[in-house]
Design a protein around this motif. Sequence first.
Motif, mmCIF file in Angstrom:
data_model
loop_
_atom_site.group_PDB
_atom_site.id
_atom_site.type_symbol
_atom_site.label_atom_id
_atom_site.label_comp_id
_atom_site.label_asym_id
_atom_site.label_seq_id
_atom_site.Cartn_x
_atom_site.Cartn_y
_atom_site.Cartn_z
ATOM 1 N N TYR A 110 46.149 51.923 47.901
ATOM 2 C CA TYR A 110 46.905 51.325 46.659
ATOM 3 C C TYR A 110 48.276 51.614 46.464
ATOM 4 O O TYR A 110 48.836 52.686 46.577
ATOM 5 C CB TYR A 110 45.873 51.932 45.298
ATOM 6 N N ARG A 143 43.516 43.007 48.718
ATOM 7 C CA ARG A 143 44.031 44.069 47.775
ATOM 8 C C ARG A 143 44.522 45.075 48.003
ATOM 9 O O ARG A 143 45.586 45.762 47.291
ATOM 10 C CB ARG A 143 42.616 44.510 47.337
ATOM 11 N N GLY A 164 36.818 44.652 38.856
ATOM 12 C CA GLY A 164 37.780 44.160 39.655
ATOM 13 C C GLY A 164 39.293 44.478 39.028
ATOM 14 O O GLY A 164 40.131 44.207 39.581
ATOM 15 N N THR A 165 39.328 44.964 38.005
ATOM 16 C CA THR A 165 40.608 45.713 37.197
ATOM 17 C C THR A 165 40.972 46.860 37.632
ATOM 18 O O THR A 165 41.989 47.373 37.358
ATOM 19 C CB THR A 165 40.397 45.589 35.677
ATOM 20 N N GLY A 166 39.999 47.546 38.447
ATOM 21 C CA GLY A 166 40.362 48.927 38.962
ATOM 22 C C GLY A 166 39.953 49.983 37.879
ATOM 23 O O GLY A 166 40.363 51.072 37.851
ATOM 24 N N ASN A 177 50.236 50.592 43.551
ATOM 25 C CA ASN A 177 50.739 50.729 42.197
ATOM 26 C C ASN A 177 49.393 50.889 41.502
ATOM 27 O O ASN A 177 48.180 50.251 41.726
ATOM 28 C CB ASN A 177 51.529 49.658 41.723
ATOM 29 N N GLN A 222 44.629 51.300 34.674
ATOM 30 C CA GLN A 222 44.988 52.612 35.136
ATOM 31 C C GLN A 222 46.152 53.031 34.567
ATOM 32 O O GLN A 222 46.120 54.223 33.959
ATOM 33 C CB GLN A 222 44.980 52.736 36.804
ATOM 34 N N THR A 237 37.219 51.525 37.695
ATOM 35 C CA THR A 237 36.495 52.761 38.074
ATOM 36 C C THR A 237 37.457 54.110 38.337
ATOM 37 O O THR A 237 37.393 55.003 37.896
ATOM 38 C CB THR A 237 35.754 52.574 39.552
HETATM 39 P P1 AMP Z 1 36.853 48.247 40.001
HETATM 40 O O1 AMP Z 1 37.327 47.229 39.020
HETATM 41 O O2 AMP Z 1 36.819 49.734 39.573
HETATM 42 O O3 AMP Z 1 35.719 47.803 40.550
HETATM 43 O O4 AMP Z 1 37.655 48.021 41.152
HETATM 44 C C1 AMP Z 1 38.198 46.992 42.116
HETATM 45 C C2 AMP Z 1 38.712 47.202 43.384
HETATM 46 O O5 AMP Z 1 39.892 47.424 43.238
HETATM 47 C C3 AMP Z 1 37.889 48.218 44.009
HETATM 48 O O6 AMP Z 1 37.919 47.589 45.558
HETATM 49 C C4 AMP Z 1 38.965 49.463 44.172
HETATM 50 O O7 AMP Z 1 39.098 49.994 45.464
HETATM 51 C C5 AMP Z 1 40.231 48.661 44.000
HETATM 52 N N1 AMP Z 1 41.241 49.115 43.499
HETATM 53 C C6 AMP Z 1 41.441 49.971 42.382
HETATM 54 N N2 AMP Z 1 42.455 50.423 41.882
HETATM 55 C C7 AMP Z 1 43.533 49.919 42.752
HETATM 56 C C8 AMP Z 1 44.791 49.937 42.848
HETATM 57 N N3 AMP Z 1 45.496 50.456 42.023
HETATM 58 N N4 AMP Z 1 45.509 48.994 43.793
HETATM 59 C C9 AMP Z 1 44.874 48.415 44.501
HETATM 60 N N5 AMP Z 1 43.312 48.255 44.549
HETATM 61 C C10 AMP Z 1 42.817 49.221 43.649
#
Ligand code: AMP
Length: 582
Positions: A31, A266, A58-60, A33, A38, A62
Amino acid sequence: MSENEHELDLPRFSDLPLRAELQREVEELGYENPSPIQAQSIGPLVEGRDLLGQAATGTGKTAAFALPILERLAAQRPERSRGDSPFGLVLTPTRELALQVSEAVTRYGRGVGARVVTVYGGAPVGPQWKALQQGVDVVVATPGRAIDLMNRGSLRLDALETVVLDEADEMLDMGFVEDIETLLDATPDTRQAVLFSATMPRRIETLAQKYLREPVTVRIRREAVPEGEAPKVRQTAYLVPRSHTTAALGRVLEAERPTAAIVFCRTRLDVDAVTETLTARGLRAEALHGGMDQEHRTRVVERVRSGRTELLVATDVAARGLDIDLLTHVVNHDVPQSSEAYVHRIGRVGRAGREGVAITLVPPSKVHAMRGVERLTGQPIEFAPVPTAADLRAARLARTAAVLRERLVADLRDEEPGSPADADGVRAMLDVLAAEFDGVDVAAAAVRLLQEATGAPNDDEDIPVVALPRAGERREPRSRGGAAGTRPPKAGTTRLFVNAGRASGVRPQDIVGALANESSLSGRDIGAIQIHERHALVEIPEHAADDVLRSLRGATTLKGRRANVRRDRGFAGAGAGRGRRD
Ligand code: AMP
């Protein structure tokens, strides 16, 4: 170059209140940034504030809730011993999401040594019970099973510090509201509560008002794209299971053969893996990411501009500020984090009246995100099948035939009268072979040698074909049992017969939970449910029926008991009209 300047105004993980062990995991995952959710959530959550977040998958999100839990957990050690009740509870609507979240929490928490246990319905309760007994920091659970384990005294919530409702709207849709309230009521008043939801209907607001205290609200807003500004681009999506994305991308790009494309990934790790896969296919691909020094990046970009490299594989951040005029394709290895990000990416092609192509690899869970893009841009996105190994073989042969034809025509034209027709002796050599073998066999062997030499890839791997849910397909309101008649299923849906009903205490939400947990269906795919005394009927999309039955292998667990599931004979296909036995 301008990319560095752009990076300066982005938030950084190092500015967030996370200890080194957590920073390291994030860095290792590639990752670059923090995502907007987040950047806005992690600070307040580490401080212990409650939070109401509107953000889709997909917004990160989690990491937005997981990293603060892990930070606070690590900060409370060693006072807090492992035998106590868990530190955090994350509730998710489905087994799949529970597993995904717990995998992410485990990964982010490697450095702080967090123990994560996942509990969900549709699986034996024994091992989950045992795992909880062994001491746990974070429990990721579907609501029904969490209640079950709480009632058995195995999931203790009396010393819980944080509870997260992930995809709360989906949980309410699935009928989990009572379960969620029971669980929340069992947690201490002092605990932190976090609620994430993709949408904010009234019911979510009510739930938030009841359980969150002065929450910070975070909303990952959609910025409207002004009408007419969305570029004209041919947009194609390929529906493919997430595990096969990279392999599918290789096939698609080999078939498309872009002149100059950016492939967006990503993370840095994805960038490297994708570059390797594409290169192995004989495509000229180069990686571009923040881990490379400026000089190296400049050289890579130069090679794309001059046409020596056809595919630039990059993260969003690395590609910021890059302006490559002759780009023909934008390729999304992953569905971007928002519709706006997608529109921004594809804005790099289709300029100045030229036609651009946008290609996106879409896992089943992201089909709705692509529908969102369609709504935002008002332009259709066509879903196309991933080329099969046979398609690619045929395409390769067609290319070889074209090259040969061109060569044959050129050779004939160049043969000047009187000049020796076989200066290099190739014809003479072939005459000798032709005396021994069939002429076509000789040519076939030559073509095969040529293909081997140019490294034709091995496409033995099966890429599963996924059925596309139709646009706008929504669940109908469910009957709450009672005298629902036996009308035929709605067009395009089929009806499953489950041999458990009201007499066994089965409720519609139990059926939704079991199907969504154990098959690829989401709550949204499931249609009308009728609960009868000793059986239940549930409508699901016809195109998903075989898959669902296969994954259930004919049975499921409802209210702790095995129940058989099969197509409803009352109306299934050729058997229509035959009576159901029950
Ligand atoms: P989520 O929205 O939590 O399901 O996350 C979607 C995807 O984004 C997952 O595959 C994470 O591994 C990835 N992800 C989460 N945070 C970041 C970040 N800061 N930069 C790049 N990818 C990320």
